[in-house]
Design an enzyme around this catalytic site. Structure first.
Site, PDB file in Angstrom:
ATOM      1  N   TYR A 144       0.985  -1.256  -0.125  1.00 21.76           N
ATOM      2  CA  TYR A 144      -0.056   0.008  -0.078  1.00 21.76           C
ATOM      3  C   TYR A 144       0.901   1.191  -0.094  1.00 21.76           C
ATOM      4  CZ  TYR A 144      -3.351   3.551   1.777  1.00 21.76           C
ATOM      5  OH  TYR A 144      -4.321   4.362   2.071  1.00 21.76           O
ATOM      6  N   ASP A 239       9.571   2.447  -0.726  1.00 19.38           N
ATOM      7  CA  ASP A 239       8.611   2.991   0.125  1.00 19.38           C
ATOM      8  C   ASP A 239       8.655   2.817   1.522  1.00 19.38           C
ATOM      9  OD1 ASP A 239       6.302   3.907   1.755  1.00 19.38           O
ATOM     10  OD2 ASP A 239       4.816   3.026   0.308  1.00 19.38           O
ATOM     11  N   LYS A 267       5.491   9.124   8.538  1.00 15.31           N
ATOM     12  CA  LYS A 267       5.458   8.638   9.986  1.00 15.31           C
ATOM     13  C   LYS A 267       6.357   9.317  10.671  1.00 15.31           C
ATOM     14  CE  LYS A 267       2.405   4.862   8.278  1.00 15.31           C
ATOM     15  NZ  LYS A 267       0.999   5.136   8.752  1.00 15.31           N
TER      16      LYS A 267
HETATM   17  N1  HOZ Z   1      -2.544   3.978   6.403  1.00  9.02           N
HETATM   18  C1  HOZ Z   1      -2.547   3.842   7.837  1.00  9.02           C
HETATM   19  C2  HOZ Z   1      -2.536   2.207   8.110  1.00  9.02           C
HETATM   20  N2  HOZ Z   1      -1.304   1.797   7.321  1.00  9.02           N
HETATM   21  C3  HOZ Z   1      -3.831   4.038   8.326  1.00  9.02           C
HETATM   22  C4  HOZ Z   1      -3.734   5.336   8.993  1.00  9.02           C
HETATM   23  C5  HOZ Z   1      -5.031   5.853   9.902  1.00  9.02           C
HETATM   24  O1  HOZ Z   1      -6.018   5.229   9.900  1.00  9.02           O
HETATM   25  O2  HOZ Z   1      -4.716   6.871  10.545  1.00  9.02           O
END
Ligand code: HOZ
Length: 444
Positions: A144, A239, A267
């Protein structure tokens, strides 16, 4: 445990926010029940509005590697905010954070800040295409890369969790240049390059995929990806939104000894504020506007408050290494009890305890771990890719999730997300978690 106030807030949220949440996996739909609302977080803990306390292994989906509300980050944010929250014109903190990233991640000679990992991935694809003058991009199923149109194909995270790995609203034409391959299968990559000679701009990969749970690269796989991309004039794009500054000071690329052409971050890099970044070889990065023909921009990119949080986080993680006079940063494994050694220690304690808990309960569990990232799959077979991950018994996962929540342990509310450990977790936290898991697993 009562959740009356959370339930009331969720009912209200449903009236004004689609699904009641601002990001789908938070809605608990994959595990049933309703999300709790948090109004305080500190160290390894979060507290909900009903006063319940949890040991947190979601850690705001990865960023809180130092634990929640780290005093140095809070102080840096306060100080920066006093000087103004956004300028929209260059500020010194952008230069500081960019220099730190370039020192910590040797493959990155230049870096462009964004406000999220999604933006970084969106821009990196455009840059790879502009630089190589090729259109096709290879991605892997279960990986993802944010909610980028052309990459929402067989995607992980919420897209997979809610059964829309190919999202509605993405015209087929937008994904016609995206080739999706199984992870950990180098023959599939070689075949794709054979069938698409001189057409593939790049291969984008989470070096340790963390959006379909967590599985690791097989020995030699990342090296082979490097070799195949180079031999075919394509770019290797890591990524590292999840793995950057988490699996080692220099990310997965340091841990596995691979030099990608381009990388994406997010992050941890923002210390809990919205920051993303793309970086890599200077000759490629210079293709970005204003120097180059690939357009990319952002009103809040390089925001001074967000930069301050990122600088404080990386300083704390790296000690004085970032600022050393010769600019050289020793690889994490050569440093004694630093943040990364600590995370490794806590990770292996958790892994051993969870494996024990599953074994004594007689429940088939694959506990995958890399550093401070982990995932428990409820299957007897090893998990190396999405097809393996799909074999996990998701009904068991749901019971496990709720059982742990009742014990005061907050895990990601989806089988297809990774868990995270912070330096603020203690041995006592891990012990409590493992004991809770032993009790819960006996009920599955
Ligand atoms: N993209 C995040 C998990 N891989 C989720 C982000 C969220 O829901 O805060």
């Amino acid at each position: 445990m009562t959740h009356a106030k959370s339930d009331q807030l969720f009912a209200e949220a449903l009236k004004y926010i689609p699904g009641g949440v601002n990001s789908p996996v938070r809605a608990f739909r994959a595990v049933g029940g309703q999300p709790f609302f948090v109004n305080k977080a500190k160290g390894s803990r979060v507290w909900d509005v009903d006063g319940n306390e949890y040991i947190d292994y979601v850690l705001t989906w990865g960023p809180a590697i130092l634990g929640h509300a780290h005093p140095k980050i809070i102080a840096a944010v306060k100080a920066a905010a006093e000087d103004g929250t956004s300028f929209g014109i260059p500020n010194p903190r952008e230069v500081t954070l960019a220099r730190m990233i370039c020192k910590l991640v040797p493959s990155v000679q230049k870096v462009r800040m964004t406000s999220s990992g999604t933006e970084a991935c969106m821009s990196v694809i455009r840059l790879a295409r502009g630089f190589t003058r090729r259109d096709k991009i290879v991605k892997f199923d279960g990986c993802y890369h944010g909610h980028v149109d052309s990459l929402l194909v067989k995607a992980g995270s919420g897209a997979l969790t809610f059964g829309h790995p190919d999202s509605a609203g993405v015209p087929a034409a937008f994904t016609q240049h995206t080739l999706v391959l199984p992870y950990n299968d180098i023959d599939a990559v070689k075949a794709a390059f054979g069938a698409n000679k001189d057409q593939i701009a790049g291969v984008i990969v989470e070096p340790v995929p963390g959006n379909a749970g967590l599985y690791l690269p097989k020995p030699g796989y990342l090296e082979s990806l490097r070799g195949v991309t180079r031999a075919n004039g394509a770019l290797l794009i890591f990524d590292e939104v999840m793995t950057g500054f988490r699996l080692a000071r220099g990310g997965a690329q340091e841990r596995f000894g691979i030099t990608p052409d381009l990388s994406c971050f997010g992050k941890v890099i923002g210390g809990g504020l919205p920051v993303g970044a793309l970086g890599g070889r200077a000759e490629i990065m210079d293709y970005l506007a204003p120097g180059g023909p690939v357009y990319q921009a952002g009103t809040l990119s390089g925001n001074p408050v967000a930069m301050a949080a990122g600088i404080a986080a990386l300083e704390e993680l790296s000690g004085r290494a970032c600022e050393s006079a010769d600019g050289k940063v020793p690889p994490s494994h050569e440093r004694s009890q630093d943040s990364y050694a600590r995370l490794e220690q806590l990770g292996s304690l958790l892994e051993a305890g969870m494996r024990d808990a599953a074994r004594s309960a007689g429940v088939p569990v694959q506990f995958n771990r890399c550093g401070s990232m982990f995932c428990a799959y409820f299957t007897g077979d090893p998990v190396h890719n999405l097809a393996d991950a799909m074999k996990s018994d998701r009904d068991r996962f749901k019971k496990y999730f709720h059982g742990m929540l009742n014990e005061g342990i907050y895990l990601a509310p989806s089988q297809f997300e990774a868990g995270f450990i912070s330096t603020a977790h203690s041995e006592a936290d891990i012990e409590k978690t493992v004991k809770a898991a032993a009790r819960v697993m006996r009920t599955l």
